[in-house]
Design an enzyme around this catalytic site. Structure first.
Site, PDB file in Angstrom:
ATOM      1  N   GLY A  51       0.852  -1.192   0.000  1.00  0.00           N
ATOM      2  CA  GLY A  51       0.000   0.000   0.000  1.00  0.00           C
ATOM      3  C   GLY A  51       0.877   1.227   0.000  1.00  0.00           C
ATOM      4  O   GLY A  51       2.076   1.147   0.292  1.00  0.00           O
ATOM      5  N   CYS A  78       5.370  -6.204   1.651  1.00  0.00           N
ATOM      6  CA  CYS A  78       5.733  -4.784   1.652  1.00  0.00           C
ATOM      7  C   CYS A  78       5.004  -4.056   2.792  1.00  0.00           C
ATOM      8  O   CYS A  78       5.280  -4.319   3.956  1.00  0.00           O
ATOM      9  CB  CYS A  78       5.453  -4.169   0.280  1.00  0.00           C
ATOM     10  SG  CYS A  78       6.339  -2.628   0.035  1.00  0.00           S
ATOM     11  N   TYR A  79       4.049  -3.157   2.478  1.00  0.00           N
ATOM     12  CA  TYR A  79       3.320  -2.487   3.567  1.00  0.00           C
ATOM     13  C   TYR A  79       2.731  -3.513   4.525  1.00  0.00           C
ATOM     14  O   TYR A  79       2.715  -3.305   5.739  1.00  0.00           O
ATOM     15  CB  TYR A  79       2.198  -1.619   2.981  1.00  0.00           C
ATOM     16  CG  TYR A  79       1.430  -0.836   4.031  1.00  0.00           C
ATOM     17  CD1 TYR A  79       1.891   0.400   4.475  1.00  0.00           C
ATOM     18  CD2 TYR A  79       0.252  -1.342   4.586  1.00  0.00           C
ATOM     19  CE1 TYR A  79       1.191   1.116   5.440  1.00  0.00           C
ATOM     20  CE2 TYR A  79      -0.450  -0.634   5.554  1.00  0.00           C
ATOM     21  CZ  TYR A  79       0.028   0.597   5.978  1.00  0.00           C
ATOM     22  OH  TYR A  79      -0.650   1.305   6.932  1.00  0.00           O
ATOM     23  N   HIS A 164       7.985  -7.614  -3.437  1.00  0.00           N
ATOM     24  CA  HIS A 164       6.698  -7.969  -4.053  1.00  0.00           C
ATOM     25  C   HIS A 164       6.814  -9.329  -4.738  1.00  0.00           C
ATOM     26  O   HIS A 164       7.220  -9.409  -5.901  1.00  0.00           O
ATOM     27  CB  HIS A 164       6.276  -6.884  -5.050  1.00  0.00           C
ATOM     28  CG  HIS A 164       5.827  -5.633  -4.365  1.00  0.00           C
ATOM     29  ND1 HIS A 164       4.536  -5.463  -3.921  1.00  0.00           N
ATOM     30  CD2 HIS A 164       6.510  -4.519  -4.008  1.00  0.00           C
ATOM     31  CE1 HIS A 164       4.431  -4.280  -3.333  1.00  0.00           C
ATOM     32  NE2 HIS A 164       5.620  -3.693  -3.371  1.00  0.00           N
ATOM     33  N   GLU A 166       4.578 -11.068  -5.854  1.00  0.00           N
ATOM     34  CA  GLU A 166       3.522 -11.297  -6.848  1.00  0.00           C
ATOM     35  C   GLU A 166       3.896 -10.843  -8.258  1.00  0.00           C
ATOM     36  O   GLU A 166       3.259 -11.251  -9.226  1.00  0.00           O
ATOM     37  CB  GLU A 166       2.230 -10.581  -6.400  1.00  0.00           C
ATOM     38  CG  GLU A 166       2.268  -9.063  -6.381  1.00  0.00           C
ATOM     39  CD  GLU A 166       2.885  -8.471  -5.110  1.00  0.00           C
ATOM     40  OE1 GLU A 166       3.614  -9.197  -4.403  1.00  0.00           O
ATOM     41  OE2 GLU A 166       2.663  -7.284  -4.832  1.00  0.00           O
ATOM     42  N   SER A 218     -23.358  -8.987 -26.312  1.00  0.00           N
ATOM     43  CA  SER A 218     -22.609  -8.089 -27.192  1.00  0.00           C
ATOM     44  C   SER A 218     -21.673  -8.850 -28.115  1.00  0.00           C
ATOM     45  O   SER A 218     -21.167  -8.301 -29.083  1.00  0.00           O
ATOM     46  CB  SER A 218     -21.767  -7.134 -26.347  1.00  0.00           C
ATOM     47  OG  SER A 218     -20.722  -7.856 -25.714  1.00  0.00           O
ATOM     48  N   GLY A 219     -21.405 -10.112 -27.780  1.00  0.00           N
ATOM     49  CA  GLY A 219     -20.413 -10.854 -28.551  1.00  0.00           C
ATOM     50  C   GLY A 219     -19.041 -10.783 -27.904  1.00  0.00           C
ATOM     51  O   GLY A 219     -18.118 -11.473 -28.315  1.00  0.00           O
ATOM     52  N   GLY A 220     -18.895  -9.936 -26.863  1.00  0.00           N
ATOM     53  CA  GLY A 220     -17.649  -9.905 -26.109  1.00  0.00           C
ATOM     54  C   GLY A 220     -17.538 -11.160 -25.248  1.00  0.00           C
ATOM     55  O   GLY A 220     -18.504 -11.917 -25.118  1.00  0.00           O
ATOM     56  N   VAL A 221     -16.349 -11.349 -24.660  1.00  0.00           N
ATOM     57  CA  VAL A 221     -16.092 -12.581 -23.918  1.00  0.00           C
ATOM     58  C   VAL A 221     -17.076 -12.749 -22.753  1.00  0.00           C
ATOM     59  O   VAL A 221     -17.675 -13.815 -22.574  1.00  0.00           O
ATOM     60  CB  VAL A 221     -14.646 -12.579 -23.353  1.00  0.00           C
ATOM     61  CG1 VAL A 221     -14.376 -13.850 -22.576  1.00  0.00           C
ATOM     62  CG2 VAL A 221     -13.649 -12.419 -24.472  1.00  0.00           C
ATOM     63  N   ASP A 222     -17.274 -11.687 -21.964  1.00  0.00           N
ATOM     64  CA  ASP A 222     -18.051 -11.855 -20.736  1.00  0.00           C
ATOM     65  C   ASP A 222     -19.510 -12.218 -21.024  1.00  0.00           C
ATOM     66  O   ASP A 222     -20.040 -13.181 -20.471  1.00  0.00           O
ATOM     67  CB  ASP A 222     -17.982 -10.581 -19.873  1.00  0.00           C
ATOM     68  CG  ASP A 222     -16.550 -10.205 -19.549  1.00  0.00           C
ATOM     69  OD1 ASP A 222     -15.691 -11.101 -19.599  1.00  0.00           O
ATOM     70  OD2 ASP A 222     -16.290  -9.025 -19.258  1.00  0.00           O
ATOM     71  N   SER A 223     -20.142 -11.456 -21.901  1.00  0.00           N
ATOM     72  CA  SER A 223     -21.559 -11.759 -22.132  1.00  0.00           C
ATOM     73  C   SER A 223     -21.702 -13.094 -22.864  1.00  0.00           C
ATOM     74  O   SER A 223     -22.681 -13.818 -22.648  1.00  0.00           O
ATOM     75  CB  SER A 223     -22.265 -10.617 -22.865  1.00  0.00           C
ATOM     76  OG  SER A 223     -21.777 -10.451 -24.163  1.00  0.00           O
ATOM     77  N   SER A 224     -20.734 -13.461 -23.690  1.00  0.00           N
ATOM     78  CA  SER A 224     -20.811 -14.761 -24.375  1.00  0.00           C
ATOM     79  C   SER A 224     -20.725 -15.906 -23.382  1.00  0.00           C
ATOM     80  O   SER A 224     -21.429 -16.912 -23.504  1.00  0.00           O
ATOM     81  CB  SER A 224     -19.678 -14.898 -25.396  1.00  0.00           C
ATOM     82  OG  SER A 224     -19.805 -13.933 -26.399  1.00  0.00           O
ATOM     83  N   LYS A 361     -10.779 -12.041 -15.551  1.00  0.00           N
ATOM     84  CA  LYS A 361     -10.942 -12.198 -16.998  1.00  0.00           C
ATOM     85  C   LYS A 361     -10.346 -13.511 -17.522  1.00  0.00           C
ATOM     86  O   LYS A 361     -10.976 -14.194 -18.329  1.00  0.00           O
ATOM     87  CB  LYS A 361     -10.262 -11.023 -17.703  1.00  0.00           C
ATOM     88  CG  LYS A 361     -10.621 -10.883 -19.154  1.00  0.00           C
ATOM     89  CD  LYS A 361     -11.900 -10.111 -19.273  1.00  0.00           C
ATOM     90  CE  LYS A 361     -12.339  -9.918 -20.682  1.00  0.00           C
ATOM     91  NZ  LYS A 361     -13.548  -9.075 -20.733  1.00  0.00           N
TER      92      LYS A 361
END
Ligand code: XMP
Length: 504
Positions: A51, A78-79, A164, A166, A218-224, A361
């Site tokens: 942070g 870290c923080y 870090h 990560e 919409s044809g995007g990944v999420d709505s598909s 995602k």
């Protein structure tokens, strides 16, 4: 599950994704809700993130002391490590030497460093440091400027890394997180998208009962992926509305239809190209284009809504970063309503179905594959809602859209065929510059096409892709030969900032 406690650092979502990559479920929780969440969710481990604050400042985020008494293993980064040290009686001061960047780390071979090279490279980014250890702690790693680079209290299973772990620059950071999650917390690798699909389908069935669900596709990944999941869960009780605004890439509308029309759901494709083009005629300002398209979407939905009138549930492709970024759930609904372009205003519904709310995602893409969606849908790169309208500079015509679609398809297919891996978004832009050329014995006066390709992890900043010249050469040659209306191809070598990814 692992609970990642958010202290406002820039890598917080990355930590959660690293844990999920180990096939272990984790959630992010803001620091002021950490104790309550730890008691309620009973995680096997806690990770305190970095942070921007200094623990000794008045307003610095703190943590309730009781969290250290729950007997849950804790790793502070870290923080997070500085907070552990200061909360448990150690001392944190401004470091004499700030450390920033790749640093060599020597470790003692503590179990957290199992299978980690000695020394190993880690990524440091700190101005404060732990100057005195709390009771019960020992140092388990150091760097040239930081004698307490990692600390451990094996009795209480509380640990800290000043670096870090990560980020990719910590070359063996993933192994360290793996050691914490599996060996110290005793987690099992059971978070897979195959398991998730089963659970999510059951949950949707339980929530929806015999109700009707509406989804704007919409044809995007999420709505598909939502569409695929819901059609498996409730089949014909799902209605998907796909508005084809005529501003999609080559074949895209047909691909979306092909993927869903035989899936058992009620699929409605609205061919609205003419009305969108009519609405956009003569519009040249980028924001005016966006607004015109947004307004027209709402109108189309209003018309459909009059026929549908009411459904029981509205489905949405809200994903975990939306939930996190919109303030931990409280305002998520407002933002995600906005995602479906006005649907809620005209159609009455009882509740929302958001089966991707917990997923990042990359997990959504994996889930899509698990559900049998074709690669062209699950691997789809981000594509703006206003579509090709903001990739044609100046006014938009059907003829220009067709030129751009052809050129864009050539660029994308050649780049994909070349195996070039460092592009996260790549597309063509039709400029409004015409210039003189010569083809055969003829003088031409045609459009200039710009190619754009960027590498980015968050789309907030981006670097232009160093595509090898021979690939660019092949793309340019094919476009000039195959797409009438273009006689010059240029490559955009501007990063973001100062440019944006899109041209409009
Ligand atoms: P910029 O051009 O701002 O783009 O660097 C960042 C990312 O956002 C996408 N983008 C949009 N997406 N509606 C969208 O849904 C829009 O109006 C829009 N404008 C930009 C862009 O493709 C990139 O991934």
């Amino acid at each position: 599950m692992i609970l990642v406690v958010d202290f406002g650092g820039q890598y917080n979502q990355l930590i959660a994704r690293r844990v999920r990559d180990l096939n272990v479920y984790c959630e992010l929780v803001p620091f002021h809700k950490a104790l309550a969440a730890a008691k309620e969710k009973k995680p096997t481990g806690l990770i305190f993130t970095g942070g921007p604050s200094s623990v000794y400042e008045d307003q610095a985020p703190q943590i309730e002391a009781e969290i250290f008494q729950l007997g849950i293993p804790i790793l502070g980064l870290c923080y997070g490590m500085q907070l552990i040290a200061s909360s448990l009686g150690g001392r944190v001061t401004r470091a004499e030497f700030k450390e920033f960047g790749k640093t060599s780390l020597d470790h003692t071979g503590h179990p957290l460093f199992k299978d980690v090279s000695q020394p190993t490279q880690v990524w440091m980014s700190h101005a404060d440091r732990v100057a005195a250890l709390p009771e019960g702690f020992t140092a388990i790693a150091s760097t040239a400027n930081c004698p307490l680079a990692a600390i451990a209290d094996d009795q209480r299973k509380i640990y800290g890394f000043q670096f870090h772990a990560e980020v990719n620059h910590s070359l063996e950071g993933r192994q360290m997180l793996r050691n914490f999650v599996f060996d110290i917390c005793g987690e099992e690798a059971s978070w897979t998208m195959a398991n998730y699909a089963k659970t999510a389908i059951d949950q949707v069935r339980a929530q929806v009962g015999d109700g009707q669900v509406l989804l704007g596709l919409s044809g995007g990944v999420d709505s598909s992926v939502v569409a695929a999941l819901l059609s498996k869960a409730i089949g014909p009780r799902l209605t998907c509305i796909f508005v084809d605004h005529g501003l999609m890439r080559k074949n895209e509308g047909d691909e979306v239809e092909a993927a869903f029309k035989d899936s058992g759901m009620h699929f409605i494709r609205i061919d609205a190209e003419d009305r969108f083009l009519a609405r956009l005629a003569g519009v040249t300002d980028p924001e005016a284009k966006r607004k015109a398209i947004g307004d027209e979407f709402i109108r189309v939905f209003e018309e459909v809504g009059k026929e549908i009138k009411s459904v029981d549930f509205l489905a949405q492709g809200t994903i975990y970063p939306d939930v996190i970024e919109s303030g931990w759930g409280d305002s998520a609904v407002i933002k995600s309503h906005h995602n479906v372009g006005g649907l809620p205003d005209v159609i009455e519904f009882r509740g929302l179905v958001e089966p991707l709310r917990l997923l990042f995602k990359d997990e959504v893409r994996k889930l899509g594959k698990e559900l049998g969606l074709p690669d062209y849908l699950t691997n789809r790169q981000p594509f703006p809602g206003p579509g090709l309208a903001i990739r044609i500079i100046g006014d938009i015509t059907k003829a220009k859209l067709d030129i751009l679609r052809e050129a864009d398809a050539i660029f994308r297919s050649e780049l994909e065929a070349s195996g070039f891996q460092e592009a996260d978004q790549y597309f063509a832009v039709l400029t409004n510059t015409q210039s003189v050329g010569v083809m055969g014995d003829y003088r031409t006066y045609d459009y200039t096409l710009a190619l754009r390709s960027v590498s980015t992890s968050d789309f907030m900043t981006a670097d232009w892709s160093r595509i090898p010249y021979d690939i660019l050469d092949k793309v340019s040659t094919r476009i000039i030969n195959e797409v009438p209306g273009i006689n010059r191809v240029v490559y955009d070598i501007t990063s973001k900032p100062p440019a944006t990814i899109e041209w409009e």
